[in-house]
Design an enzyme around this catalytic site. Structure first.
Site, PDB file in Angstrom:
ATOM      1  N   ASP A  16       0.830  -1.207   0.000  1.00  0.00           N
ATOM      2  CA  ASP A  16       0.000   0.000   0.000  1.00  0.00           C
ATOM      3  C   ASP A  16       0.867   1.260   0.000  1.00  0.00           C
ATOM      4  O   ASP A  16       1.974   1.259   0.528  1.00  0.00           O
ATOM      5  CB  ASP A  16      -0.911  -0.017   1.239  1.00  0.00           C
ATOM      6  CG  ASP A  16      -2.082   0.945   1.090  1.00  0.00           C
ATOM      7  OD1 ASP A  16      -2.319   1.461  -0.020  1.00  0.00           O
ATOM      8  OD2 ASP A  16      -2.756   1.197   2.103  1.00  0.00           O
ATOM      9  N   ASN A  64     -10.700  -3.276  -5.868  1.00  0.00           N
ATOM     10  CA  ASN A  64      -9.998  -2.303  -6.726  1.00  0.00           C
ATOM     11  C   ASN A  64     -10.739  -2.024  -8.034  1.00  0.00           C
ATOM     12  O   ASN A  64     -10.505  -1.001  -8.676  1.00  0.00           O
ATOM     13  CB  ASN A  64      -8.560  -2.757  -7.042  1.00  0.00           C
ATOM     14  CG  ASN A  64      -7.605  -2.605  -5.871  1.00  0.00           C
ATOM     15  OD1 ASN A  64      -6.599  -3.311  -5.783  1.00  0.00           O
ATOM     16  ND2 ASN A  64      -7.897  -1.696  -4.946  1.00  0.00           N
TER      17      ASN A  64
HETATM   18  C1  FPP Z   1      -2.057   0.315  -3.230  1.00  0.00           C
HETATM   19  O1  FPP Z   1      -1.650   1.644  -3.342  1.00  0.00           O
HETATM   20  C2  FPP Z   1      -1.520  -0.477  -4.319  1.00  0.00           C
HETATM   21  C3  FPP Z   1      -2.264  -1.071  -5.292  1.00  0.00           C
HETATM   22  C4  FPP Z   1      -3.723  -0.997  -5.351  1.00  0.00           C
HETATM   23  C5  FPP Z   1      -1.635  -1.793  -6.398  1.00  0.00           C
HETATM   24  C6  FPP Z   1      -0.381  -2.521  -6.082  1.00  0.00           C
HETATM   25  C7  FPP Z   1       0.190  -2.975  -7.348  1.00  0.00           C
HETATM   26  C8  FPP Z   1       1.496  -2.941  -7.645  1.00  0.00           C
HETATM   27  C9  FPP Z   1       2.541  -2.496  -6.706  1.00  0.00           C
HETATM   28  C10 FPP Z   1       1.938  -3.468  -8.951  1.00  0.00           C
HETATM   29  C11 FPP Z   1       2.160  -4.944  -8.735  1.00  0.00           C
HETATM   30  C12 FPP Z   1       2.902  -5.591  -9.768  1.00  0.00           C
HETATM   31  C13 FPP Z   1       3.248  -6.906  -9.696  1.00  0.00           C
HETATM   32  C14 FPP Z   1       4.084  -7.501 -10.758  1.00  0.00           C
HETATM   33  C15 FPP Z   1       2.826  -7.808  -8.608  1.00  0.00           C
HETATM   34  P1  FPP Z   1      -2.767   2.786  -3.236  1.00  0.00           P
HETATM   35  O2  FPP Z   1      -3.129   3.186  -4.627  1.00  0.00           O
HETATM   36  O3  FPP Z   1      -3.911   2.312  -2.410  1.00  0.00           O
HETATM   37  O4  FPP Z   1      -1.934   3.876  -2.506  1.00  0.00           O
HETATM   38  P2  FPP Z   1      -2.537   5.041  -1.586  1.00  0.00           P
HETATM   39  O5  FPP Z   1      -3.167   4.356  -0.405  1.00  0.00           O
HETATM   40  O6  FPP Z   1      -1.308   5.821  -1.216  1.00  0.00           O
HETATM   41  O7  FPP Z   1      -3.494   5.827  -2.452  1.00  0.00           O
END
Ligand code: FPP
Length: 232
Positions: A16, A64
């Protein structure tokens, strides 16, 4: 099973903080996810070097899908790109890929890539890297119940061990350690059944900044936990 734990056999991570990482730099959310995807290789390498046998990464949750369409498309595109870029690297590192979650709601091309990566790495004997995308724990549990009912299993045969075998994580030991980056302290529908006795580690560090040093800190913290599994 009790006492001091050494190295977790299975680490599961809620990655996250990509959005906030991007905002702090005046970048778009997608650029944050891109930095997050780039960090996957560093983290996989580090846990493999430590000798962790199973690593599960929560890359895309069932919830998501409700993000703005542009972000969903961006995330799915990034997953697809990451599979293209990372599969050969994982294969060379003797890593075996698995997927948990729904597969048939993903774009066809992504489904094909996921299946091909799993097939390519299926005989590898090193770390098992389990990618959770389009994953949600409650729906995984409901699917298991549906399967058990459809299989006409008799009530007396239903127990915890057999139930675990109906989950997407079938054959994978429960996580010893669940890590969440980005400062929130919740499980967000991730491995609810499997994490019943997991040690939880929350860090304010945002996912793209979750480095080898931060991994060492998490593993050190884990070693100091007393795991009692409900006993004294
Ligand atoms: C949460 O950050 C993250 C995600 C919803 C996506 C995670 C995906 C990746 C890191 C890419 C993965 C790739 C592979 C190959 C496994 P957020 O958007 O909720 O962050 P925030 O809370 O700061 O808004």
């Amino acid at each position: 099973m009790s006492g001091e734990s050494s190295l977790p056999c299975h680490v599961a991570i809620i990655m996250d903080g990509n959005g906030r990482w991007a905002r702090q730099r005046g970048l778009s959310r997608l650029e944050g996810h891109r930095a997050g995807a780039k960090n996957v290789r560093r983290v996989v390498n580090a846990f493999a070097d430590h000798g962790v046998k199973y690593l599960t990464l929560f890359a895309f949750s069932t919830e998501n899908w409700s993000r703005p369409q542009k972000e969903v498309e961006g995330l799915l595109g990034l997953l697809s790109e990451s599979i293209d870029k990372e599969t050969q690297f994982f294969h060379r590192a003797n890593i075996k890929l698995r997927h948990v979650g729904e597969v048939d709601r993903l774009p066809l091309e992504l489904q094909r890539k996921v299946k091909a990566a799993i097939e390519l790495t299926k005989d590898n004997t090193g770390m098992i890297l389990c990618l959770a995308f389009d994953y949600g724990s409650r729906s995984e549990i409901v699917d298991a119940v549906r399967c058990i009912k459809e299989g006409n299993v008799s009530t007396g045969d239903i127990n915890e061990a057999m139930f675990s075998g109906y989950l997407g994580t079938q054959g994978i030991p429960d996580p010893d350690l669940v890590i969440r980056t980005g400062g929130e302290m919740r499980l967000s529908n991730f491995l609810l059944w499997q994490a019943a006795y997991s040690e939880l580690y929350f860090t304010p560090v945002l996912w793209p900044d979750f480095s080898e040093k931060e991994i060492d800190k998490a593993l050190l913290d884990y070693r100091q936990r007393q795991r009692r599994f409900g006993s004294l």
